[in-house]
Design an enzyme around this catalytic site. Structure first.
Site, mmCIF file in Angstrom:
data_model
loop_
_atom_site.group_PDB
_atom_site.id
_atom_site.type_symbol
_atom_site.label_atom_id
_atom_site.label_comp_id
_atom_site.label_asym_id
_atom_site.label_seq_id
_atom_site.Cartn_x
_atom_site.Cartn_y
_atom_site.Cartn_z
ATOM 1 N N ASN A 7 0.879 -1.172 0.000
ATOM 2 C CA ASN A 7 0.000 0.000 0.000
ATOM 3 C C ASN A 7 0.914 1.218 0.000
ATOM 4 O O ASN A 7 1.472 1.588 1.031
ATOM 5 C CB ASN A 7 -0.885 -0.044 1.252
ATOM 6 C CG ASN A 7 -1.860 1.120 1.302
ATOM 7 O OD1 ASN A 7 -1.816 2.025 0.468
ATOM 8 N ND2 ASN A 7 -2.730 1.107 2.287
ATOM 9 N N ARG A 91 -2.455 -2.169 -3.558
ATOM 10 C CA ARG A 91 -3.691 -1.432 -3.323
ATOM 11 C C ARG A 91 -3.650 -0.181 -4.200
ATOM 12 O O ARG A 91 -2.680 0.577 -4.167
ATOM 13 C CB ARG A 91 -3.786 -1.022 -1.862
ATOM 14 C CG ARG A 91 -4.995 -0.168 -1.627
ATOM 15 C CD ARG A 91 -4.985 0.462 -0.274
ATOM 16 N NE ARG A 91 -6.187 1.275 -0.136
ATOM 17 C CZ ARG A 91 -6.221 2.416 0.528
ATOM 18 N NH1 ARG A 91 -5.144 2.880 1.123
ATOM 19 N NH2 ARG A 91 -7.338 3.079 0.612
ATOM 20 N N HIS A 180 -12.884 2.443 -0.025
ATOM 21 C CA HIS A 180 -12.893 1.351 0.963
ATOM 22 C C HIS A 180 -13.592 0.106 0.393
ATOM 23 O O HIS A 180 -14.090 -0.728 1.146
ATOM 24 C CB HIS A 180 -13.658 1.726 2.256
ATOM 25 C CG HIS A 180 -13.053 2.846 3.045
ATOM 26 N ND1 HIS A 180 -13.818 3.855 3.586
ATOM 27 C CD2 HIS A 180 -11.774 3.105 3.387
ATOM 28 C CE1 HIS A 180 -13.034 4.699 4.242
ATOM 29 N NE2 HIS A 180 -11.788 4.262 4.134
ATOM 30 N N ARG A 241 -12.235 14.866 8.245
ATOM 31 C CA ARG A 241 -12.978 15.283 7.047
ATOM 32 C C ARG A 241 -14.415 15.631 7.419
ATOM 33 O O ARG A 241 -15.037 14.936 8.215
ATOM 34 C CB ARG A 241 -13.010 14.169 6.003
ATOM 35 C CG ARG A 241 -11.660 13.867 5.384
ATOM 36 C CD ARG A 241 -11.833 12.890 4.215
ATOM 37 N NE ARG A 241 -10.568 12.294 3.859
ATOM 38 C CZ ARG A 241 -10.359 10.984 3.765
ATOM 39 N NH1 ARG A 241 -11.344 10.128 3.987
ATOM 40 N NH2 ARG A 241 -9.178 10.526 3.448
ATOM 41 N N GLU A 385 -8.086 -5.667 4.946
ATOM 42 C CA GLU A 385 -7.905 -5.299 3.536
ATOM 43 C C GLU A 385 -6.696 -5.990 2.922
ATOM 44 O O GLU A 385 -6.712 -6.358 1.752
ATOM 45 C CB GLU A 385 -7.807 -3.768 3.411
ATOM 46 C CG GLU A 385 -9.161 -3.106 3.627
ATOM 47 C CD GLU A 385 -9.094 -1.610 3.940
ATOM 48 O OE1 GLU A 385 -8.729 -1.279 5.081
ATOM 49 O OE2 GLU A 385 -9.399 -0.805 3.058
#
Ligand code: ADP
Length: 397
Positions: A7, A91, A180, A241, A385
């Protein structure tokens, strides 16, 4: 088969080496401050101590080389040589409309990923750099790209179109993509499996509540809606956020604060969410919860607004799917924060379900937290993940 899962960000790179037969993590680690002074590789072999290797990492290629050296090191390595790494799974944040599933990476795929750079200018170029660095060091190892957006590509037009002139979709592909996806896919599949059901037979809402947070509606195995949009800024309130706001606030704030659009967008990404709403206490829910216990009203307001937003999204997805069978909580907050789960669960009465306070004490483990006989099963399902990327990689190579 050993799969190296990568990643890659602009200045950091996370990795895990996974044995796909046992699905065990053989080693994992993180390169920090790539291209900057003080770069360090933190490497942890399974069952062994963490080692920190401080070495200059001027480029991602040096970083990958250091990862390979660490994985094959005589002391803290877990394989003898590069030959024991059979494939690499990358990823990739944005696959646009081009990628509805994972792919074996070749030159054409690289070009197509590059064409999506526009949609994720902070992430995709870094992902590509990671792929190129790996190709340089492991030219003969097959590589697979797994996209954060792919699982959401089944959304119908009515869910992904914004109320904007259609030409912006035609010309610039402005639409909801969602992120996601690997986690929503993994968790929805696992949630059905835990109940001994086929995902194709049930309606599932997955609440991925981490630093970034998103919700998805998975109807009979297919994602039909999700809360993040063209970018990960839309939807739930997050650590820093804002999530959904009135779009006119952007211009309003730009004028009030004398800031550019870019600067206001940075505020929405980095200084908002529960961090901003709590008056800057923290973006970490452990800190906010502690502050709330100490009587801090801003922390309480932030947690209440956060939970309310999650509950509202769940309600809208119940409407979108005309019902729901399973609600699954996952990621850092979803897996660990019983208080937030409980606050969201206060809105579940209309669903004929409720969260059992005792069961809701669970942290980081698979657990059904609703009561037996409830109409909707509420559960905690830890996401993974990296494992999902490793499985995809094995499937394709
Ligand atoms: P990401 O992968 O998006 O960086 P994670 O899924 O790892 O995020 O979630 C990180 C967040 O999870 C932390 O910022 C924190 O708010 C929350 N978190 C982690 N552990 C706990 C805990 N024990 N209790 C409450 N919240 C937690």
């Amino acid at each position: 088969m050993n799969v190296l899962v990568i990643n890659c960000g602009s200045s950091s790179l996370k990795y895990q080496l996974i044995d796909s037969n046992s699905e065990a993590v053989l080693a994992k680690g993180l390169c920090e401050r790539i291209g900057a002074p003080g770069s360090v590789l933190k490497h942890q072999p399974a069952g062994g101590d963490k080692v920190a290797i401080e070495n200059p990492m001027p480029t991602h290629t040096t970083a990958i080389q250091m990862v390979i050296d660490a994985l094959t090191d005589a002391n803290h390595g877990v394989v003898k040589s590069l030959d024991e790494i059979d494939a690499v799974g990358h990823r990739i944040v944005h696959g646009g409309e081009k990628f509805a599933s994972s792919v074996v990476i070749d030159d054409e795929v690289m070009k197509a990923i590059e064409e999506c750079n526009d949609l994720a200018p902070l992430h995709n170029p870094a992902n590509l750099i990671g792929i190129n660095a790996c190709k340089e060091i492991m030219p003969n190892t097959p590589m697979v790209g797994v996209f954060d957006t792919a699982f959401h590509q089944t959304m119908p037009e009515k869910a992904y179109l914004y109320g904007l002139p259609h030409s912006y979709y035609d010309d610039y592909k402005v639409r909801r993509y969602g992120f996601h996806g690997t986690s929503h896919d993994f968790v929805s599949a696992r949630a059905a499996e835990i109940l001994g059901k086929k995902r194709e037979d049930v309606k599932i809402i997955v609440c991925h509540l981490g630093n970034g947070a998103s919700i998805s509606a998975v109807d009979h195995g297919k994602c039909v809606d999700t809360s993040m949009g063209l970018t990960p800024l839309e939807g739930l309130m997050m650590g820093t956020r804002s999530g959904d706001i009135d779009p006119a606030i952007v211009e309003f704030l730009a004028k009030k604060l004398g800031k550019t659009l870019e600067e206001v967008t940075t505020i929405l990404n980095k200084e908002s969410g529960v961090y901003g709403l709590s008056g800057g206490i923290s973006s970490d829910f452990r800190d906010l919860s502690a502050a709330m216990d100490e009587g801090n009203l801003l922390a309480k307001a932030a947690l209440e607004a956060y939970s309310y937003r999650v509950a509202k999204y769940i309600g809208s997805y119940v409407a979108a799917m005309n019902g729901v069978d399973i609600i699954a909580f996952t990621a850092g907050i979803g897996e660990n924060d019983g208080r937030v789960r409980g606050m969201v669960g206060q809105y579940f009465e209309y669903l004929g379900t409720s969260i059992d306070p005792e069961k809701n004490k669970v942290r980081g483990e698979e657990c059904i937290i609703s009561n037996p006989g409830d109409k909707v099963t509420v559960m905690v399902v830890p996401t993974n993940e990296e494992l999902a990327i490793a499985r995809e990689t094995v499937k394709l190579v």
